[in-house]
Design a protein around this motif. Structure first.
Motif, short mmCIF file in Angstrom:
data_model
loop_
_atom_site.label_atom_id
_atom_site.label_comp_id
_atom_site.label_asym_id
_atom_site.label_seq_id
_atom_site.Cartn_x
_atom_site.Cartn_y
_atom_site.Cartn_z
N THR A 272 -11.42 35.36 4.88
CA THR A 272 -11.25 33.91 4.85
C THR A 272 -12.34 33.16 5.60
N PHE A 273 -13.25 33.87 6.21
CA PHE A 273 -14.31 33.20 6.98
C PHE A 273 -15.09 32.23 6.09
N PRO A 274 -15.40 31.00 6.58
CA PRO A 274 -15.12 30.45 7.91
C PRO A 274 -13.77 29.73 8.01
N TRP A 275 -13.08 29.59 6.88
CA TRP A 275 -11.91 28.72 6.84
C TRP A 275 -10.75 29.26 7.66
N GLY A 276 -10.58 30.56 7.72
CA GLY A 276 -9.51 31.12 8.51
C GLY A 276 -9.68 30.83 9.99
N LEU A 277 -10.89 31.02 10.48
CA LEU A 277 -11.15 30.73 11.89
C LEU A 277 -11.00 29.24 12.19
N ILE A 278 -11.49 28.41 11.28
CA ILE A 278 -11.37 26.96 11.48
C ILE A 278 -9.90 26.54 11.50
N ALA A 279 -9.11 27.11 10.59
CA ALA A 279 -7.69 26.76 10.54
C ALA A 279 -6.98 27.19 11.81
N LEU A 280 -7.28 28.41 12.29
CA LEU A 280 -6.65 28.88 13.52
C LEU A 280 -7.08 28.04 14.72
N ALA A 281 -8.37 27.71 14.79
CA ALA A 281 -8.86 26.90 15.91
C ALA A 281 -8.25 25.50 15.89
N THR A 282 -8.11 24.93 14.68
CA THR A 282 -7.53 23.59 14.57
C THR A 282 -6.05 23.61 14.94
N ALA A 283 -5.36 24.67 14.49
CA ALA A 283 -3.94 24.78 14.85
C ALA A 283 -3.77 24.92 16.35
N ALA A 284 -4.67 25.67 17.00
CA ALA A 284 -4.61 25.78 18.46
C ALA A 284 -4.88 24.43 19.12
N GLY A 285 -5.76 23.64 18.49
CA GLY A 285 -6.05 22.31 19.03
C GLY A 285 -4.87 21.37 18.97
N ALA A 286 -3.85 21.72 18.15
CA ALA A 286 -2.66 20.87 18.07
C ALA A 286 -1.90 20.83 19.38
N LEU A 287 -2.14 21.84 20.23
CA LEU A 287 -1.46 21.85 21.53
C LEU A 287 -1.90 20.68 22.39
N ARG A 288 -3.09 20.16 22.12
CA ARG A 288 -3.64 19.08 22.95
C ARG A 288 -3.80 17.76 22.20
N SER A 289 -3.77 17.79 20.87
CA SER A 289 -4.07 16.59 20.09
C SER A 289 -2.85 16.16 19.28
N ALA A 290 -2.40 14.95 19.51
CA ALA A 290 -1.27 14.42 18.75
C ALA A 290 -1.65 14.17 17.30
N ARG A 291 -2.90 13.80 17.05
CA ARG A 291 -3.33 13.55 15.67
C ARG A 291 -3.35 14.83 14.85
N ILE A 292 -3.77 15.94 15.47
CA ILE A 292 -3.74 17.21 14.74
C ILE A 292 -2.29 17.63 14.47
N ARG A 293 -1.43 17.42 15.46
CA ARG A 293 -0.01 17.75 15.24
C ARG A 293 0.57 16.92 14.10
N CYS A 294 0.14 15.68 14.01
CA CYS A 294 0.62 14.81 12.93
C CYS A 294 0.16 15.35 11.57
N ALA A 295 -1.10 15.81 11.49
CA ALA A 295 -1.62 16.37 10.25
C ALA A 295 -0.89 17.66 9.88
N LEU A 296 -0.61 18.50 10.88
CA LEU A 296 0.12 19.74 10.61
C LEU A 296 1.54 19.44 10.13
N ALA A 297 2.19 18.48 10.77
CA ALA A 297 3.56 18.13 10.38
C ALA A 297 3.59 17.57 8.97
N SER A 298 2.59 16.77 8.63
CA SER A 298 2.52 16.21 7.28
C SER A 298 2.31 17.30 6.24
#
Length: 510
Positions: A272-298
Motif C-alpha cells: 500500500t505504500f505510500p498510502w498505507g503509511l500516510i493513512a496510519l500517520a493521519t489516523a495517529a494524528g487524530a489523537l491531537r487534531s479535532a479536524r482529523i477526527r472530524c474527517a475520520l468520523a465523517s
C-alpha cells in the motif's frame, strides 16, 4: 514494460508458459516444461499473454501488456461505479490511489496472474456496491455536514446485476476457488452488519451463479480430462495444504515461501505504500487534531463504510496465520482500501487547504521511483538475475547455429529469451561432450568455473558474464580417439539434448 528484462523466477516462468501455449496452440493445458503440465494456476492470464505475444511478438512488452490492460479495466470499473455512488471527485481519487499503490503499479507492468484476479474481485466488489446502494440522497447529518444515504434499487442496470458473477468467473479462471472466498467474504460481512441497508436479494443469485459456472467450469472439466490429477493437486494441494501446512513439500513447481505468521501485515505496508503509511500517520494524528477526527468520523458514517472496510481487511486477515505467502496475495484487497482512502481524502480536503497538494505529491512517489529504477536497469540490465543479455550475446555471435547449454537447469529467463532452445548438460556428460561434440556455448555458474576448468583440463576464456553465469565457447579437444565413444552413447547424449547426433546438422538441432 519495454526495457526492464524478465527477472527470475516468477515473470519469465509465466512468460515462458504463455510462449509455449502460443507456439503449441494448446489452449487447455499450460505446460511448465516438456511433458510437465502446470497445475498451479488456471489459464486466463496465460491465454491473454499468449494471445498478446501471438499479435506483437515474443517480447517483454507483449507479455506484460495484458496486465496493464487489467489495470485500465479495473480503473474503469472503479470510476464507473463510484461516480454513480459517490460522485466524480471520489471516483477519480480512488483511481489515483489504487493506481499508485506500489503493488498495483508494479503488477500492472508484470507477467503475473494476480492482476487478473484483482480485475475479477474489483468487478464483483463494485457491482455489489452499486446494487446495494446505487441511489444517492443528500441529507443533513449531525454537525450540519451533508452525508449520503444509500437505498438499494433494483433497476441498476443489467451490467451491474450480472457484473458480480462475471467477476467471480474471471477470478475462478485467474486464480481458482480462492477468488470466490475473497469475493463473497465482504458481501457476507455487509449482509450480516446491514441487513436493512443492503440485501443479498439485490443480486440474481440463481441465474448469476449459473452464468459464472457456464463461463468457468468447462475449462476445469477439460483440464482434468486432458491431464488427470489436476483437480486433486489444484483444489486440495494449492488451496488447502499450501496454506495450512507451513512445511508443505507438495509444490511441483518450486519451493514453499515459508514466512513467520503475521508477515502479511509487513507486506501490506509494502503493497500500500505510500498510502498505507500516510493513512496510519493521519489516523495517529487524530489523537491531537479535532479536524482529523472530524474527517475520520465523517468517513466512518458512510453507509457503505463497513463493506469497503471488509473488502480492504479480509485478505490480510485471511493470510495472517498462513506461513506460505507472497506479497502479491494482497492485490485484491487494494480496491476496497483505495475507496476508503479516497473518501477520507475528500473529507480531509474540506478540513485542510493543502490536502490536495499532499495527495498530488503522494501519488507521484511510486511512479517516479519505478521510473528511476527503470533508468538504472536500462544502464545495467544485469542488476538482478536475468539471462537476457547472455542468451542474446550467444545468439548474436558469428556462428549463431552453435547451441547454448547450461551446466544446470536453465533458468526460465534463458528458456524464454532463447525461445526454448537452451538445453541442460549434466556435469558427468560435459567431458565427453567437450571431447567429441561439435562446438557449443556453455553457461557455467560462477562458483563452478574453476571446477569445470579442472574437469576439462583446459583454460576457459569468458566471452560474457552476468550476475550468475559466465559464458564460454567449448570446441572439441580432438581426444575422442584416446577413449573411443560408442555411437549409442553419443546418440543417448543427443536424445537428452546434451549434444547433436553424429553427422547431423547442428543448426537443425539448435
Amino acid at each position: 514494460m519495454t526495457i526492464v528484462p524478465f527477472y527470475d523466477t516468477s515473470e519469465p516462468r509465466y512468460a515462458e508458459i504463455a510462449r509455449v501455449m502460443a507456439q503449441s496452440d494448446d489452449w487447455i493445458t499450460p505446460w511448465f516444461s516438456p511433458g510437465v503440465p502446470f497445475w498451479g494456476k488456471p489459464p486466463l492470464s496465460f491465454w491473454s499473454q499468449a494471445l498478446s505475444m501471438s499479435l506483437f511478438g515474443f517480447t517483454e512488452f507483449a507479455a506484460r501488456l495484458p496486465a496493464w490492460i487489467c489495470l485500465l479495466l479495473s480503473n474503469a470499473i472503479l470510476i464507473a461505479g463510484l461516480v454513480r455512488l459517490k460522485g466524480p471527485r471520489i471516483a477519480v481519487l480512488t483511481a489515483i490511489v489504487y493506481s499508485t499503490c506500489t503493488l498495483v503499479y508494479i503488477s500492472s507492468g508484470a507477467v503475473l496472474t494476480d492482476a487478473f484476479l484483482a480485475l475479477g474481485t474489483t468487478l464483483s466488489l463494485v457491482s455489489f456496491a452499486v446494487m446495494a446502494g446505487s441511489a444517492r440522497f443528500p441529507s443533513k447529518a449531525s454537525g450540519g455536514e451533508t452525508a449520503f444515504l444509500y437505498k438499494p434499487r433494483t433497476g441498476s442496470g443489467l451490467w451491474w446485476r450480472y457484473g458480480f458473477f462475471i467477476g467471480l468467473a474471471i477470478g475462478l479462471l485467474a486464480k481458482g476457488p480462492l477468488a470466490a472466498v475473497l469475493i463473497l467474504a465482504p458481501v457476507m460481512a455487509w449482509h450480516v452488519l446491514n441487513r436493512k441497508a443492503g440485501s443479498l436479494s439485490t443480486l440474481p443469485w440463481g441465474r448469476g451463479l449459473a452464468l459464472a459456472a457456464a463461463l468457468s467450469l468447462p475449462w476445469y472439466i477439460l483440464a482434468e480430462i486432458k491431464t488427470p490429477g489436476f483437480l486433486d493437486y489444484f483444489i486440495i494441494g494449492e488451496h488447502l495444504r499450501r496454506f495450512l501446512d507451513p512445511g508443505w513439500a507438495g509444490d511441483l513447481y518450486g519451493s514453499a515461501h515459508q514466512r513467520a505468521y503475521g508477515t502479511i501485515w509487513l507486506y501490506w505496508l509494502m503493497a500500500t505504500f505510500p498510502w498505507g503509511l500516510i493513512a496510519l500517520a493521519t489516523a495517529a494524528g487524530a489523537l491531537r487534531s479535532a479536524r482529523i477526527r472530524c474527517a475520520l468520523a465523517s468517513t466512518a458514517r458512510d453507509p457503505l463504510f463497513a463493506y469497503w472496510l471488509a473488502a480492504a481487511l479480509f485478505t490480510p486477515l485471511f493470510f495472517t496465520f498462513s506461513a506460505n505467502i507472497l506479497w502479491t496475495y494482497l492485490l485484491p484487497s487494494l480496491a476496497g482500501f483505495s475507496v476508503l482512502v479516497a473518501i477520507f481524502a475528500s473529507r480531509m480536503e474540506r478540513q485542510f487547504n493543502r490536502a490536495g497538494q499532499v495527495l498530488a505529491t503522494a501519488s507521484a512517489i511510486v511512479p517516479l521511483c519505478v521510473l528511476a529504477f527503470s533508468a538504472i536497469v536500462w544502464v545495467s540490465p544485469d542488476l538482478r538475475n536475468t539471462e537476457r543479455g547472455l542468451v542474446q550475446h550467444a545468439m548474436l555471435q558469428s556462428e549463431p547455429s552453435i547451441p547454448l547449454l547450461y551446466l544446470s537447469n536453465p533458468p526460465f529467463s534463458a528458456r524464454f529469451y532463447s525461445a526454448g532452445k537452451v538445453r541442460e548438460i549434466a556435469p558427468n556428460s560435459l567431458k565427453i561432450a567437450a571431447e567429441c561434440s561439435p562446438p557449443f556455448y556453455l553457461a557455467i555458474p560462477k562458483d563452478q568455473q574453476r571446477r569445470v576448468a579442472e574437469l576439462l583440463g583446459r583454460r576457459l576464456d569468458t566471452i560474457y558474464s552476468n550476475k550468475r553465469y559466465v559464458l564460454v565457447k567449448i570446441t572439441s579437444s580432438g581426444d575422442c580417439g584416446e577413449r573411443p565413444l560408442k555411437k549409442a552413447q553419443i546418440n543417448r547424449l543427443a536424445l537428452d539434448g546434451h549434444l547433436p547426433p553424429p553427422d547431423s546438422d547442428t543448426a537443425a538441432v539448435h
